[in-house]
Design a protein around this motif. Structure first.
Motif, PDB file in Angstrom:
ATOM      1  N   PRO A  55       7.302 -33.666 -52.164  1.00  0.00           N
ATOM      2  CA  PRO A  55       8.460 -33.446 -53.194  1.00  0.00           C
ATOM      3  C   PRO A  55       8.249 -33.231 -54.610  1.00  0.00           C
ATOM      4  O   PRO A  55       9.047 -32.644 -55.218  1.00  0.00           O
ATOM      5  CB  PRO A  55       9.320 -34.917 -52.900  1.00  0.00           C
ATOM      6  CG  PRO A  55       8.255 -35.892 -52.525  1.00  0.00           C
ATOM      7  CD  PRO A  55       7.431 -35.115 -51.604  1.00  0.00           C
TER       8      PRO A  55
ATOM      9  N   GLN B  38      13.748 -33.585 -43.491  1.00  0.00           N
ATOM     10  CA  GLN B  38      13.419 -34.287 -44.811  1.00  0.00           C
ATOM     11  C   GLN B  38      12.977 -35.641 -44.116  1.00  0.00           C
ATOM     12  O   GLN B  38      13.660 -36.590 -43.304  1.00  0.00           O
ATOM     13  CB  GLN B  38      14.714 -34.956 -45.503  1.00  0.00           C
ATOM     14  CG  GLN B  38      15.345 -33.710 -46.309  1.00  0.00           C
ATOM     15  CD  GLN B  38      14.192 -32.895 -47.195  1.00  0.00           C
ATOM     16  OE1 GLN B  38      13.655 -33.669 -47.866  1.00  0.00           O
ATOM     17  NE2 GLN B  38      13.921 -31.439 -47.162  1.00  0.00           N
TER      18      GLN B  38
ATOM     19  N   GLY C  13      11.072 -38.080 -48.047  1.00  0.00           N
ATOM     20  CA  GLY C  13      11.109 -37.134 -49.325  1.00  0.00           C
ATOM     21  C   GLY C  13      10.391 -35.954 -49.071  1.00  0.00           C
ATOM     22  O   GLY C  13      10.636 -35.067 -49.958  1.00  0.00           O
TER      23      GLY C  13
END
Length: 316
Positions: free
Chosen positions: A190, A258, A261
């Motif tokens: 991320p 996902q 994260g």
């Protein structure tokens, strides 16, 4: 003084008793139990437990060490009690162990100690403060116990092929070769600069038929290796992966997902369906397990019977 330890198969290094906070040099002899008036002392127990006790002292300390050693010694006392009961039961039988069998076993022990002759074996015993008569007596006691155990097992009979097959049928769900899936993973953290742009580029590339997934891994995560996760049992996949790969076939790519994260794509490199294992492939394994369980049950009931007809007292 060193001592050759002869233990029946059922005697395992597990045990209990007082004075566990003392070092070996500080131990004093004491009567821990008696069987029909015959004492079992701390000095009977220590030769059997000391190797394991030394290991425990290197691992534990304080109250935990005391508890572990106490348990070890207690179990060993119980096994020594069982051994004496077996010897008494043997004395009541009409059959006897042949001297030739005892001598053969002594020769085997000597060979395992690296001795090439009986004279060399006797010399080693003398250096260790032992005599051949002591070794023969200990060995004979061990063989007495083993003889009585084997006699009970023979009386009970062997596991039949029918019992083995019935167990297989009753537990058929357990005899399955689990489904496995081989995966490659492309993972973008991320914190990655221009994450949205890279996600869009990868998603667009994966729509093409000729896309090279490994090349995408090298391009976008050059320091992450090949991305190969190897083969994994499907039942062990994390829930996010399992849901995305539920109907996947070899060569398919799932994602973006996902996960904690991160943005992840998964490629199915290989897939093996769950396969029922044939009876012949596990017949020997089932037989061994059933024989072990039967043996344990037989011995448990046998020792219960022997103790019921004996006077056993503990002093710790």
């Amino acid at each position: 003084m060193k001592k050759i330890i002869f233990l029946p198969v059922f005697l395992i290094f597990t045990v209990a008793v007082p004075f566990v906070d003392a070092s070996p040099a500080q131990e004093v002899n004491s009567i821990l139990a008696s069987v029909n008036g015959e004492a079992i002392t701390l000095m009977d127990v220590l030769p059997l437990t000391m190797p394991r006790e030394n290991q425990l002292r290197a691992i534990y300390s304080g109250k935990l060490l005391e508890q572990e050693i106490r348990t070890l010694r207690k179990n060993t006392v119980d096994r020594l009690i069982d051994s004496k009961l077996l010897q008494k039961e043997y004395a009541n039988q009409t059959f006897r162990i042949a001297n030739s069998d005892i001598e053969r076993e002594i020769d085997r022990i000597a060979e395992n100690m690296g001795c090439r002759s009986r004279e060399e074996f006797l010399e080693k015993l003398r250096k260790d403060g032992m005599t051949l008569e002591t070794v023969r007596l200990d060995l004979e006691k061990n063989m007495m116990a083993q003889t009585m155990i084997q006699r009970q097992i023979m009386i009970a009979g062997k596991i039949t092929p029918g019992e083995v097959y019935k167990y297989f049928l009753d537990h058929k769900k357990e005899f399955v070769k689990e489904a496995k899936i081989g995966l490659e993973m492309l993972k973008l953290e991320p914190s990655r600069p221009e994450l949205s742009k890279d996600v869009a580029e990868i998603s667009a590339a994966l729509k093409r038929q000729d896309v090279d997934f490994s090349a995408l891994i090298k391009k976008y995560t050059p320091g992450a290796g090949t991305g190969n996760l190897g083969e994994i049992e499907c039942r062990l996949l994390r829930p996010e992966f399992a849901a995305a790969l539920k109907n996947a076939v070899t060569g398919a790519v799932a994602g973006p997902l996902q996960v904690d994260g991160a943005t992840v794509w998964l490629k199915v490199v290989s897939y093996q369906k769950a396969v029922a294992i044939e009876f012949k492939a596990v017949e020997a394994q089932i037989t061994q397990e059933l024989e072990k369980k039967r043996r344990e049950g037989i011995l448990q009931e046998y020792f219960k019977y022997l103790r019921k007809n004996a006077v056993v007292e503990y002093y710790f």
